[in-house]
Design a protein around this motif. Structure first.
Motif, mmCIF file in Angstrom:
data_model
loop_
_atom_site.group_PDB
_atom_site.id
_atom_site.type_symbol
_atom_site.label_atom_id
_atom_site.label_comp_id
_atom_site.label_asym_id
_atom_site.label_seq_id
_atom_site.Cartn_x
_atom_site.Cartn_y
_atom_site.Cartn_z
ATOM 1 N N GLU A 147 -3.478 -8.192 -11.739
ATOM 2 C CA GLU A 147 -3.997 -9.242 -10.663
ATOM 3 C C GLU A 147 -3.160 -10.247 -10.702
ATOM 4 O O GLU A 147 -2.589 -10.823 -11.631
ATOM 5 C CB GLU A 147 -5.386 -9.458 -11.007
ATOM 6 N N ARG A 148 -2.676 -10.674 -9.182
ATOM 7 C CA ARG A 148 -2.051 -11.996 -8.940
ATOM 8 C C ARG A 148 -0.964 -12.082 -10.029
ATOM 9 O O ARG A 148 -0.414 -12.723 -10.554
ATOM 10 C CB ARG A 148 -2.883 -13.225 -9.036
ATOM 11 N N VAL A 149 0.007 -10.858 -9.953
ATOM 12 C CA VAL A 149 1.161 -10.985 -10.835
ATOM 13 C C VAL A 149 2.253 -11.567 -10.589
ATOM 14 O O VAL A 149 3.052 -12.172 -11.293
ATOM 15 C CB VAL A 149 1.469 -9.425 -11.337
ATOM 16 N N ALA A 150 2.524 -11.723 -9.130
ATOM 17 C CA ALA A 150 3.604 -12.463 -8.672
ATOM 18 C C ALA A 150 3.405 -12.880 -7.051
ATOM 19 O O ALA A 150 2.323 -12.257 -6.649
ATOM 20 C CB ALA A 150 5.056 -11.591 -8.809
ATOM 21 N N ARG A 151 4.260 -13.789 -6.680
ATOM 22 C CA ARG A 151 3.770 -14.229 -5.327
ATOM 23 C C ARG A 151 4.851 -13.492 -4.321
ATOM 24 O O ARG A 151 6.037 -13.215 -4.612
ATOM 25 C CB ARG A 151 4.362 -15.619 -5.155
ATOM 26 N N HIS A 152 4.349 -13.196 -3.445
ATOM 27 C CA HIS A 152 5.454 -12.309 -2.304
ATOM 28 C C HIS A 152 5.170 -13.082 -0.904
ATOM 29 O O HIS A 152 4.196 -13.146 -0.335
ATOM 30 C CB HIS A 152 4.837 -10.980 -1.968
ATOM 31 N N HIS A 153 6.316 -13.890 -0.714
ATOM 32 C CA HIS A 153 6.206 -14.651 0.513
ATOM 33 C C HIS A 153 4.997 -15.666 0.604
ATOM 34 O O HIS A 153 4.375 -15.888 1.469
ATOM 35 C CB HIS A 153 6.101 -13.846 1.823
ATOM 36 N N GLY A 154 5.133 -16.134 -0.666
ATOM 37 C CA GLY A 154 3.950 -17.232 -0.981
ATOM 38 C C GLY A 154 2.701 -17.032 -1.162
ATOM 39 O O GLY A 154 1.725 -17.668 -1.319
ATOM 40 N N VAL A 155 2.352 -15.356 -1.208
ATOM 41 C CA VAL A 155 1.010 -14.930 -1.348
ATOM 42 C C VAL A 155 1.074 -14.364 -2.671
ATOM 43 O O VAL A 155 1.746 -13.466 -2.830
ATOM 44 C CB VAL A 155 0.672 -14.132 -0.192
ATOM 45 N N TRP A 156 -0.207 -14.630 -3.466
ATOM 46 C CA TRP A 156 -0.510 -13.989 -4.641
ATOM 47 C C TRP A 156 -0.607 -12.374 -4.375
ATOM 48 O O TRP A 156 -1.324 -12.213 -3.573
ATOM 49 C CB TRP A 156 -1.374 -14.424 -5.756
ATOM 50 N N ARG A 157 -0.126 -11.383 -4.988
ATOM 51 C CA ARG A 157 -0.291 -10.197 -4.792
ATOM 52 C C ARG A 157 -0.754 -9.318 -6.289
ATOM 53 O O ARG A 157 0.015 -9.744 -7.414
ATOM 54 C CB ARG A 157 1.062 -9.364 -4.361
ATOM 55 N N ASP A 158 -1.645 -8.392 -6.243
ATOM 56 C CA ASP A 158 -1.781 -7.434 -7.138
ATOM 57 C C ASP A 158 -0.918 -6.354 -7.222
ATOM 58 O O ASP A 158 -0.055 -6.021 -6.064
ATOM 59 C CB ASP A 158 -3.354 -6.972 -7.071
ATOM 60 N N VAL A 159 -0.710 -5.674 -8.305
ATOM 61 C CA VAL A 159 0.144 -4.364 -8.331
ATOM 62 C C VAL A 159 -0.663 -3.399 -9.386
ATOM 63 O O VAL A 159 -1.230 -3.904 -10.346
ATOM 64 C CB VAL A 159 1.370 -4.570 -8.952
ATOM 65 N N LEU A 160 -0.757 -2.079 -8.783
ATOM 66 C CA LEU A 160 -1.214 -1.072 -9.626
ATOM 67 C C LEU A 160 -0.232 -0.509 -10.592
ATOM 68 O O LEU A 160 0.948 -0.059 -9.826
ATOM 69 C CB LEU A 160 -1.702 -0.023 -8.777
ATOM 70 N N LEU A 161 -0.216 -0.276 -11.723
ATOM 71 C CA LEU A 161 0.788 0.295 -12.499
ATOM 72 C C LEU A 161 0.315 2.051 -12.573
ATOM 73 O O LEU A 161 -1.129 2.293 -12.826
ATOM 74 C CB LEU A 161 0.528 -0.227 -14.130
ATOM 75 N N VAL A 162 1.307 2.665 -12.115
ATOM 76 C CA VAL A 162 1.184 4.030 -12.073
ATOM 77 C C VAL A 162 2.113 4.526 -13.045
ATOM 78 O O VAL A 162 3.244 4.168 -13.131
ATOM 79 C CB VAL A 162 1.244 4.680 -10.625
ATOM 80 N N GLU A 163 1.640 5.828 -13.522
ATOM 81 C CA GLU A 163 2.641 6.401 -14.755
ATOM 82 C C GLU A 163 2.323 8.102 -14.324
ATOM 83 O O GLU A 163 1.228 8.505 -14.155
ATOM 84 C CB GLU A 163 2.342 6.148 -16.045
ATOM 85 N N ARG A 164 3.484 8.673 -14.709
ATOM 86 C CA ARG A 164 3.195 10.089 -15.028
ATOM 87 C C ARG A 164 3.711 10.313 -16.467
ATOM 88 O O ARG A 164 4.869 10.098 -16.635
ATOM 89 C CB ARG A 164 4.125 10.849 -13.946
#
Length: 170
Positions: A147-164
């Motif tokens: 959650e809120r891992v980094a800002r993208h164009h000034g907006v906090w963004r979440d990222v889903l960690l996917v793995e195989r």
């Protein structure tokens, strides 16, 4: 070059000759806003240095035009993580949804498993439903949300960690 499940697509190792097309597809994904935190594609020299040469592929369409690419980079130089890589996969807008991404990921999985890698991972924006569906179709699973891992164009963004996790590499 190798055959692909799509007769009109040929897979090939990514080389310097593909640089401008690869970076253009990358920049297009960047510009669309849901592919990466990057804001511009790097110079080819930086891209080339960061990606493992043995596990970089392009999908070639009509007249040998690059229509997609995939590549991996090391997650860590620590020996414990020697079998873990992070990947990227990008497909030109005109060929999305046609199996190019799946063909690229299947080639990447085969290549990395032959080399002894046991985990391929990536961070995907939750809004990128097409990427999440593609990854799921070739055996990736969502491990969790950063959650809120980094800002993208000034907006906090979440990222889903996917793995195989490879079923064949122990």
């Amino acid at each position: 070059m190798t055959a692909s499940p799509r007769p009109d697509i040929t897979l090939a190792p990514m080389t310097d000759d593909h640089a401008s097309a690869v970076l253009a597809i990358y920049q297009r994904g960047i510009d669309e806003g849901n592919a990466t935190f990057e804001t511009t594609a790097p110079p080819w020299s930086a891209f080339d240095t960061a990606k493992l040469a043995a596990h970089r592929f392009v999908a070639l369409g009509q007249q040998g035009r690059v229509v997609g690419w995939t590549a991996v980079s090391q997650v860590s130089t620590r020996p414990a993580y020697a079998g873990v890589v992070e990947h990227s996969v990008y497909v030109s807008p005109a060929t999305r949804g046609t199996g190019v991404g799946r063909t690229l990921l299947e080639a990447l999985i085969t290549s990395t498993e032959k080399a002894g890698f046991w985990t391929i991972q990536a961070g995907v924006f939750p809004e990128n439903a097409a990427s999440l569906a593609l990854h799921e179709s070739v055996g990736f699973r969502v491990l969790g949300r950063r959650e809120r891992v980094a800002r993208h164009h000034g907006v906090w963004r979440d990222v889903l960690l996917v793995e195989r996790r490879s079923p064949v590499v122990e």
